[in-house]
Design a protein around this motif. Structure first.
Motif, PDB file in Angstrom:
ATOM      1  N   THR A  36      14.500   2.704  -4.690  1.00 10.22           N
ATOM      2  CA  THR A  36      14.470   4.170  -4.762  1.00 10.22           C
ATOM      3  C   THR A  36      15.507   4.719  -5.730  1.00 10.22           C
ATOM      4  O   THR A  36      15.428   5.885  -6.117  1.00 10.22           O
ATOM      5  N   MET A  37      16.466   3.907  -6.101  1.00  5.67           N
ATOM      6  CA  MET A  37      17.517   4.353  -7.015  1.00  5.67           C
ATOM      7  C   MET A  37      17.141   4.150  -8.471  1.00  5.67           C
ATOM      8  O   MET A  37      17.884   4.552  -9.367  1.00  5.67           O
ATOM      9  N   LEU A  38      16.004   3.488  -8.725  1.00  2.15           N
ATOM     10  CA  LEU A  38      15.585   3.182 -10.085  1.00  2.15           C
ATOM     11  C   LEU A  38      14.579   4.201 -10.584  1.00  2.15           C
ATOM     12  O   LEU A  38      13.805   4.759  -9.798  1.00  2.15           O
ATOM     13  N   PRO A  39      14.546   4.455 -11.887  1.00  6.77           N
ATOM     14  CA  PRO A  39      13.431   5.230 -12.449  1.00  6.77           C
ATOM     15  C   PRO A  39      12.121   4.462 -12.235  1.00  6.77           C
ATOM     16  O   PRO A  39      12.110   3.230 -12.221  1.00  6.77           O
ATOM     17  N   LEU A  40      11.026   5.176 -12.068  1.00  7.98           N
ATOM     18  CA  LEU A  40       9.721   4.565 -11.787  1.00  7.98           C
ATOM     19  C   LEU A  40       9.798   3.663 -10.558  1.00  7.98           C
ATOM     20  O   LEU A  40       9.294   2.540 -10.545  1.00  7.98           O
ATOM     21  N   SER A  41      10.437   4.161  -9.517  1.00  6.65           N
ATOM     22  CA  SER A  41      10.657   3.341  -8.331  1.00  6.65           C
ATOM     23  C   SER A  41       9.366   2.816  -7.695  1.00  6.65           C
ATOM     24  O   SER A  41       9.334   1.664  -7.240  1.00  6.65           O
ATOM     25  N   PRO A  42       8.256   3.591  -7.624  1.00  6.10           N
ATOM     26  CA  PRO A  42       7.031   3.022  -7.041  1.00  6.10           C
ATOM     27  C   PRO A  42       6.523   1.803  -7.810  1.00  6.10           C
ATOM     28  O   PRO A  42       5.992   0.864  -7.205  1.00  6.10           O
ATOM     29  N   PHE A  43       6.677   1.819  -9.135  1.00  9.03           N
ATOM     30  CA  PHE A  43       6.222   0.694  -9.957  1.00  9.03           C
ATOM     31  C   PHE A  43       7.008  -0.570  -9.618  1.00  9.03           C
ATOM     32  O   PHE A  43       6.420  -1.637  -9.393  1.00  9.03           O
ATOM     33  N   TRP A  44       8.331  -0.479  -9.571  1.00  7.42           N
ATOM     34  CA  TRP A  44       9.151  -1.646  -9.279  1.00  7.42           C
ATOM     35  C   TRP A  44       8.979  -2.101  -7.835  1.00  7.42           C
ATOM     36  O   TRP A  44       9.013  -3.304  -7.544  1.00  7.42           O
ATOM     37  N   PHE A  91       0.831  -1.210   0.000  1.00  7.69           N
ATOM     38  CA  PHE A  91       0.000   0.000   0.000  1.00  7.69           C
ATOM     39  C   PHE A  91       0.865   1.259   0.000  1.00  7.69           C
ATOM     40  O   PHE A  91       0.509   2.265  -0.632  1.00  7.69           O
ATOM     41  N   ALA A  92       1.996   1.199   0.698  1.00  2.90           N
ATOM     42  CA  ALA A  92       2.884   2.371   0.745  1.00  2.90           C
ATOM     43  C   ALA A  92       3.518   2.662  -0.612  1.00  2.90           C
ATOM     44  O   ALA A  92       3.972   3.792  -0.856  1.00  2.90           O
ATOM     45  N   SER A  93       3.557   1.647  -1.482  1.00  2.00           N
ATOM     46  CA  SER A  93       4.147   1.833  -2.813  1.00  2.00           C
ATOM     47  C   SER A  93       3.191   2.521  -3.778  1.00  2.00           C
ATOM     48  O   SER A  93       3.602   2.900  -4.885  1.00  2.00           O
ATOM     49  N   LEU A  94       1.917   2.668  -3.393  1.00  2.00           N
ATOM     50  CA  LEU A  94       0.925   3.309  -4.267  1.00  2.00           C
ATOM     51  C   LEU A  94       1.010   4.822  -4.128  1.00  2.00           C
ATOM     52  O   LEU A  94       0.081   5.491  -3.672  1.00  2.00           O
ATOM     53  N   THR A  95       2.156   5.366  -4.499  1.00  2.00           N
ATOM     54  CA  THR A  95       2.399   6.800  -4.399  1.00  2.00           C
ATOM     55  C   THR A  95       3.435   7.195  -5.442  1.00  2.00           C
ATOM     56  O   THR A  95       4.126   6.337  -6.010  1.00  2.00           O
ATOM     57  N   SER A  96       3.524   8.468  -5.704  1.00  2.00           N
ATOM     58  CA  SER A  96       4.498   8.935  -6.690  1.00  2.00           C
ATOM     59  C   SER A  96       5.894   9.071  -6.096  1.00  2.00           C
ATOM     60  O   SER A  96       6.881   9.127  -6.828  1.00  2.00           O
ATOM     61  N   ASP A  97       5.969   9.128  -4.774  1.00  2.00           N
ATOM     62  CA  ASP A  97       7.255   9.276  -4.108  1.00  2.00           C
ATOM     63  C   ASP A  97       7.290   8.325  -2.915  1.00  2.00           C
ATOM     64  O   ASP A  97       6.536   8.502  -1.954  1.00  2.00           O
ATOM     65  N   LEU A  98       8.140   7.317  -2.955  1.00  2.00           N
ATOM     66  CA  LEU A  98       8.185   6.306  -1.905  1.00  2.00           C
ATOM     67  C   LEU A  98       8.537   6.957  -0.570  1.00  2.00           C
ATOM     68  O   LEU A  98       9.473   7.771  -0.495  1.00  2.00           O
ATOM     69  N   PRO A  99       7.836   6.617   0.503  1.00  2.00           N
ATOM     70  CA  PRO A  99       8.052   7.295   1.794  1.00  2.00           C
ATOM     71  C   PRO A  99       9.401   7.003   2.426  1.00  2.00           C
ATOM     72  O   PRO A  99       9.799   7.721   3.344  1.00  2.00           O
ATOM     73  N   TRP A 100      10.089   5.968   1.967  1.00  2.00           N
ATOM     74  CA  TRP A 100      11.412   5.654   2.521  1.00  2.00           C
ATOM     75  C   TRP A 100      12.536   6.119   1.593  1.00  2.00           C
ATOM     76  O   TRP A 100      13.666   5.693   1.718  1.00  2.00           O
ATOM     77  N   GLN A 101      12.195   7.034   0.706  1.00  2.00           N
ATOM     78  CA  GLN A 101      13.187   7.475  -0.277  1.00  2.00           C
ATOM     79  C   GLN A 101      14.113   8.557   0.270  1.00  2.00           C
ATOM     80  O   GLN A 101      15.288   8.607  -0.088  1.00  2.00           O
ATOM     81  N   HIS A 102      13.615   9.428   1.133  1.00  2.00           N
ATOM     82  CA  HIS A 102      14.395  10.566   1.617  1.00  2.00           C
ATOM     83  C   HIS A 102      14.351  10.641   3.139  1.00  2.00           C
ATOM     84  O   HIS A 102      13.475  10.072   3.788  1.00  2.00           O
TER      85      HIS A 102
END
Length: 667
Positions: free
Chosen positions: A405-413, A144-155
């Protein structure tokens, strides 16, 4: 019931009108329990076994074990242990389940004296099901946390982050001439996992669970709801769900593999994963494994190949055996339960090799997918691969999410990865729940089979309530305790006892004859040698190794208190104590002297054998309640107008048994 049987016995019945236990016609049919049911599709059983065996351990445990135990060289002991221990025990469990069409408790009609083995199995599976579904709840949380444009554990910079948090983007964007010291820093994904998801800072240890994390509690409730809906109608419903849950993970795994190997630095991780280090296999050190091998080979009175210069039972061999043991899921009752819903002549010999070899290949492919991304991650961070490689939850919920988080389209992967983990985990959980429900309903078929859906709901609710402590701030400590002890040495004792009872108490000759009756051929020397010597010896080595190499549980820098260790040990010991407890109950139910009672309780029950009358031959003829058939083979001939290959097998088995009876009478 007795009056119905007496009326049935007074009436002459022709073989054509025989009533089988699963029949709903005739006078006896109204008194028989509801039919257990069977798989409804040709691939239901095979896909269920694949889904059960190919689980979370293939993704987060095998790759790590491989690279820490010799890389590519680890595959040598892995496949040897698969041949010695994995495949034979796998085939034995399937054979027991399919031959008897009974669950892990009722199957001990084969030798009622050891019914406690089945009780120990159910206890182990129940404990595992409690914490395994909590892991699925964590996966749902991240999904559920991945259903966003910016992953919450990215920064960094969130309320749960500390001053030690260091964003990898800062490292990448910084001046390359000034290396950044990351030794005393924490990644955003690690703080997200420990401080937000678990909120473990709210607990001081296992004795202080803290408050319930309601977001985790809701995820656990959703997880149990999904499991219940999928097993609502038993194998008829779960057998259809696995067409998706057992195959879709392969599609995602291939996608992650293709994406991983195309990343910069991927081959650095793959090389680290596969580089053979054969010195791990042949070591000149005289270690604890040498002492263990001495004990094992002394017990079996065979020469010990472990010399001071070359110890066969090096730790890498033990690790390979452990990976096989837990990856295939032997001893948990799932394989036996699934096979019990097969038709009597299902080719489980072929299915054994498909599932076991497919499981091994999947583990290897998962290693490529994981380490290709870790290689890319190590290059991005400028650190060696071994500093980012982890096993277990640390890989699934910290390292790999950080790599995403290092990949393009990180939420998708990220969504694809956690959806793969969800489907992998659900398949195994289906097997655990089906094992518990089938075992109990087979013990009380008249009362529980008609209410199987309600009984399944009761089991799911009970296990959900027992798992609530895992949703607290200190729940991870309890999960680690359950993971370390619930299916440790207790499970090995169960499997060793099963193997010894089948081959020595029930008898190897009789067991091979049962398989001949079922499949049309007897197991070859390879299986008989493994069942008699090699598999028990290997599992004995694992058991001794785990006991001698015992280490207290820990989570990070936290060491569990003594009372928690004692509690964990009691969990393992309790499953073992079920065996002598079952023996006492079985002996008390017999008559005569103590030795006579033991002998009677160790013999198969009167109704042991194939569940359908038409599949019974030789010693199994007319042993079902209400049966008057002198030869079930005659029922086949009169109904179907001929003799099939399986009836030919029945004739051969009958002839062999008559010859053995004549030889014994002459002696």
């Amino acid at each position: 019931m007795k009056q119905v049987r007496q009326q049935h016995l007074r009436k002459p019945v022709t073989p054509d009108l025989l009533v089988s236990p699963s029949s709903q016609d005739g006078e006896l049919g109204s008194e028989c329990p509801e039919d257990r049911g069977n798989w409804t599709g040709r691939l239901d059983f095979l896909l269920s076994c694949i889904g059960y065996c190919v689980g979370l351990g293939n993704v987060w445990r095998f790759p790590y074990r491989a690279y820490t135990n010799g890389g590519g060289a680890f595959l040598v002991p892995y496949f040897i242990m698969l041949a010695i221990c994995g495949i034979p025990i796998f085939f034995m469990e399937l054979s027991l389940g399919q031959f008897s069409s009974l669950g892990p408790l009722a199957v001990w009609k084969i030798s009622p004296l050891f019914k406690g083995v089945g009780m120990g199995t159910i206890l182990i599976v129940s404990l595992v099901a409690i914490y395994y579904n909590m892991i699925i709840a964590y996966v749902l949380f991240y999904l559920f946390a991945s259903l966003t444009s910016d992953l919450p554990w990215q920064h960094c910079g969130n309320w749960w982050n500390t001053d030690l948090c260091l964003d990898h983007h800062v490292i990448k964007a910084g001046n390359s001439t000034l290396p950044v010291n990351i030794s005393n820093t924490v990644s955003p994904s690690e703080e997200y996992w420990s401080r937000y998801v678990l909120h473990i800072q709210g607990s001081s240890g296992i004795g202080d669970p803290g408050r319930i994390r309601w977001n985790l509690c809701l995820c656990l409730l959703l997880s149990w709801t999904i499991v219940y809906l999928c097993i609502l109608k038993g194998v008829k419903s779960s057998g259809k769900v696995v067409y998706f849950t057992a195959t879709f993970p392969y599609l995602i795994l291939v996608m992650l593999l293709i994406r991983g190997v195309t990343l910069e630095g991927a081959w650095k991780g793959i090389q680290f994963y596969l580089t053979p280090q054969f010195d791990h296999l042949l070591s000149s050190k005289v270690t604890l494994e040498k002492q263990i091998s001495n004990v094992i080979f002394l017990m079996w009175r065979i020469p010990n190949p472990c010399s001071p210069q070359n110890c066969f039972f090096r730790q890498v061999w033990i690790e390979a055996a452990l990976q096989i043991f837990y990856s295939l899921g032997v001893g948990f009752g799932g394989l036996l339960t699934f096979a019990s819903y097969n038709t009597f002549h299902q080719n489980i010999y072929r299915d054994t090799f498909i599932v076991t070899l497919g499981n091994a290949i999947t583990s290897i492919l998962a290693g490529f997918a994981i380490f290709s991304v870790l290689g890319y991650m190590s290059q991005e961070l400028g650190v060696p691969v071994n500093q980012v490689a982890k096993a277990g939850p640390g890989l699934a919920f910290v390292v790999y999410p950080q790599a995403m988080t290092m990949l393009p389209l990180s939420p998708f992967w990220s969504f694809l990865f956690f959806f793969m983990l969800l489907t992998l985990g659900l398949d195994s959980q289906f097997a655990f729940m089906e094992t518990i429900v089938t075992a109990v309903t087979d013990e009380f078929p008249y009362y529980l089979r008609p209410k199987k859906a309600s009984f399944s709901a009761v089991i799911c609710i009970a296990l959900f309530l027992m798992g609530l402590i895992l949703t607290t701030e200190g729940g991870m400590y309890w999960l680690v305790l359950l993971d370390d002890y619930s299916a440790g040495f207790g499970l090995m004792v169960v499997v060793i006892t099963t193997c010894l009872v089948v081959t020595r108490v029930y008898g190897m000759k009789r067991f091979c004859r049962d398989i001949h009756m079922m499949l049309g051929f007897k197991p070859g020397p390879y299986f008989r040698a493994c069942w008699m010597v090699l598999s028990p010896a290997t599992m004995m080595a694992l058991l001794v190794y785990n006991i001698v190499k015992y280490q207290p549980s820990e989570y990070g820098n936290y060491r569990f208190p003594t009372w928690a260790e004692v509690l964990g040990i009691l969990m393992g010991v309790l499953s073992c104590l079920m065996i002598p407890m079952g023996m006492v109950v079985a002996v008390l139910q017999e008559e005569g002297t103590l030795w006579e009672r033991v002998q009677q309780a160790s013999r198969p029950a009167m109704d042991w054998g194939p569940s359908l009358e038409e599949n019974r031959t030789g010693m199994y003829v007319a042993s079902l309640a209400g049966s008057q058939s002198p030869k079930p083979l005659m029922v086949h001939m009169r109904k179907y107008g001929g003799i099939t290959s399986y009836e030919n097998t029945a004739i051969e088995v009958d002839r062999e048994m008559e010859e053995e009876d004549e030889e014994e009478s002459m002696i």
